[in-house]
Design a protein around this motif. Structure first.
Motif, short mmCIF file in Angstrom:
data_model
loop_
_atom_site.label_atom_id
_atom_site.label_comp_id
_atom_site.label_asym_id
_atom_site.label_seq_id
_atom_site.Cartn_x
_atom_site.Cartn_y
_atom_site.Cartn_z
N VAL A 56 52.39 -3.60 42.89
CA VAL A 56 52.09 -2.18 42.73
C VAL A 56 50.63 -2.07 42.38
O VAL A 56 50.18 -2.61 41.37
N LEU A 57 49.88 -1.38 43.23
CA LEU A 57 48.44 -1.25 43.06
C LEU A 57 48.10 0.19 42.73
O LEU A 57 48.12 1.05 43.61
N PRO A 58 47.85 0.51 41.48
CA PRO A 58 47.46 1.89 41.15
C PRO A 58 46.01 2.12 41.54
O PRO A 58 45.16 1.25 41.40
N ILE A 59 45.75 3.32 42.09
CA ILE A 59 44.38 3.70 42.47
C ILE A 59 43.90 4.76 41.49
O ILE A 59 44.42 5.89 41.49
N PRO A 60 42.98 4.44 40.66
CA PRO A 60 42.51 5.43 39.69
C PRO A 60 41.68 6.52 40.36
O PRO A 60 41.10 6.32 41.44
N VAL A 61 41.62 7.64 39.71
CA VAL A 61 40.85 8.77 40.24
C VAL A 61 39.37 8.44 40.27
O VAL A 61 38.64 8.87 41.16
N HIS A 69 32.49 3.52 28.39
CA HIS A 69 31.14 4.05 28.57
C HIS A 69 30.37 3.21 29.59
O HIS A 69 29.62 3.74 30.43
N GLN A 70 30.53 1.90 29.55
CA GLN A 70 29.84 1.04 30.49
C GLN A 70 30.32 1.30 31.92
O GLN A 70 29.51 1.33 32.87
N MET A 71 31.63 1.46 32.10
CA MET A 71 32.15 1.74 33.43
C MET A 71 31.74 3.12 33.92
O MET A 71 31.58 3.35 35.13
N ALA A 72 31.59 4.07 32.99
CA ALA A 72 31.12 5.39 33.40
C ALA A 72 29.69 5.35 33.91
O ALA A 72 29.32 6.05 34.86
N ASP A 73 28.88 4.50 33.29
CA ASP A 73 27.50 4.35 33.75
C ASP A 73 27.42 3.55 35.05
O ASP A 73 26.53 3.79 35.88
N ALA A 74 28.29 2.59 35.25
CA ALA A 74 28.30 1.76 36.46
C ALA A 74 29.69 1.79 37.06
O ALA A 74 30.56 0.98 36.68
N PRO A 75 30.01 2.72 37.95
CA PRO A 75 31.37 2.82 38.51
C PRO A 75 31.83 1.58 39.25
O PRO A 75 33.01 1.34 39.38
N ARG A 98 36.78 -4.67 38.04
CA ARG A 98 37.87 -4.91 37.07
C ARG A 98 39.23 -4.74 37.72
O ARG A 98 40.16 -5.50 37.42
N LEU A 99 39.34 -3.77 38.61
CA LEU A 99 40.61 -3.58 39.32
C LEU A 99 40.92 -4.79 40.19
O LEU A 99 42.07 -5.25 40.25
N LEU A 100 39.90 -5.32 40.88
CA LEU A 100 40.13 -6.50 41.71
C LEU A 100 40.53 -7.71 40.86
O LEU A 100 41.38 -8.52 41.26
N GLN A 101 39.93 -7.85 39.68
CA GLN A 101 40.34 -8.95 38.79
C GLN A 101 41.79 -8.80 38.36
O GLN A 101 42.54 -9.78 38.28
N THR A 102 42.21 -7.58 38.09
CA THR A 102 43.61 -7.35 37.70
C THR A 102 44.55 -7.69 38.84
O THR A 102 45.62 -8.28 38.64
N VAL A 103 44.16 -7.32 40.07
CA VAL A 103 44.99 -7.64 41.23
C VAL A 103 45.11 -9.15 41.41
O VAL A 103 46.19 -9.69 41.69
N MET A 104 44.01 -9.87 41.22
CA MET A 104 44.07 -11.32 41.33
C MET A 104 44.95 -11.93 40.25
O MET A 104 45.71 -12.88 40.51
N ALA A 105 44.88 -11.40 39.04
CA ALA A 105 45.72 -11.93 37.96
C ALA A 105 47.19 -11.69 38.23
O ALA A 105 48.05 -12.54 37.95
#
Length: 295
Positions: free
Chosen positions: A237-242, A208-214, A220-227
């Motif tokens: 492998v970098l998935p791009i969400p819709v 819900h928080q991400m839906a309010d603030a895309p 979060r995606l960038l943090q996952t890439v860094m991890a």
């Protein structure tokens, strides 16, 4: 004459020394002396220190007043829930009345030992297996009361009774181990289910928080890439969400794009068909004319 007197004095002195040597007794600090004269109890109990008795008449019996630690042999019995066990214990007792301990019972140590074994068997038959394993304090108190009641009349006081070990059959040990393992597995599943429930609630709140603030999704995606990149992998492998594509689409300005055609406008009418030439006669115009007009 003088020699006879000296000899008599010397003989009297030797006799006195011999009498004192035969009559003198020493009672230690942790002992009490009980005197029997011609088989009868004589006077009060002799206290620690130097004391005298009549030789060949009195008999002094020393009684140890220290606390005695007596192990109780392992007793085998059947509990109230029909389980065969072997239980051993230890008894701590001391003599509080030396005269009673010698007069009332022949051998107070043996008496206490036999009474402890009998009481232990009785406790085994009246108790459940769970009580023997986990509720020993209550059983110890019960054993102490059972031993202390008759021992008071013997001049003996029971200080403490402790159950040392409970031996179970191998089949019962395996059954208890399986039961404990099943119980731990049940608790582990409950804990995992509770953790999944809490995680799902937190993930729902995050969605819900991400839906309010895309923009939070992109961070979060960038943090996952860094991890993932910190593991020094050769392939990433970098998935791009819709949702990210939609965010980029909304963030792109509309100035450089041509307006879309209006679908509501009607299409132009089709051009009229050319006349068809009749090879057998004059040309015939397929367009309709006034009624009754034939060409």
């Amino acid at each position: 004459m003088i020699e006879d007197i000296l000899l008599a004095v010397a003989a009297a002195g030797v006799a006195a020394v011999a009498y004192v040597g035969a009559a003198a007794r020493v009672v230690k600090q942790y002992e009490r002396g009980v005197v029997f004269r011609f088989g009868r109890l004589r006077g009060a109990v002799r206290q620690p220190g130097f004391t005298m008795i009549l030789p060949a008449v009195d008999r002094l019996h020393k009684v140890n007043m220290q606390i005695v630690t007596m192990p109780v042999p392992a007793q085998e019995g059947i509990t109230r829930d029909n389980v065969t066990v072997r239980v051993d214990a230890v008894v701590y007792f001391r003599v509080v009345d030396a005269a009673e301990a010698l007069v009332r019972v022949e051998d107070y140590k043996f008496a206490v030992s036999q009474m402890a074994q009998t009481s232990l068997r009785s406790i085994i038959g009246k108790s459940d297996l769970d009580d023997l394993l986990s509720n020993r304090e209550k059983l110890n108190q019960g054993l102490e009361l059972m031993l202390d009641s008759p021992a008071i009349g013997w001049g003996v006081q029971i200080d403490r009774v402790e159950i040392k070990d409970v031996s179970l059959p191998e089949t019962m040990k395996r059954s208890m181990a399986r039961q404990a393992e099943a119980d731990r597995e049940r608790r582990a599943r409950l804990i995992n289910a509770d953790a999944e429930l809490q995680a799902s609630k937190k993930l729902t709140e995050a969605a819900h928080q991400m839906a309010d603030a895309p923009a939070a999704l992109q961070l979060r995606l960038l943090q996952t890439v860094m991890a993932v990149a910190a593991e020094k992998n050769s392939t990433l492998v970098l998935p791009i969400p819709v949702e990210l594509l939609r965010f980029l689409e909304r963030a792109t300005p509309d100035a450089g794009h041509a307006p879309a055609p209006d679908a509501s406008r009607a299409a132009p009418p089709p051009a009229p068909l050319p006349p068809v030439e009749d090879l057998t006669g004059p040309s015939v115009d397929p367009s309709p004319g006034p009624r009754g007009d034939t060409r």
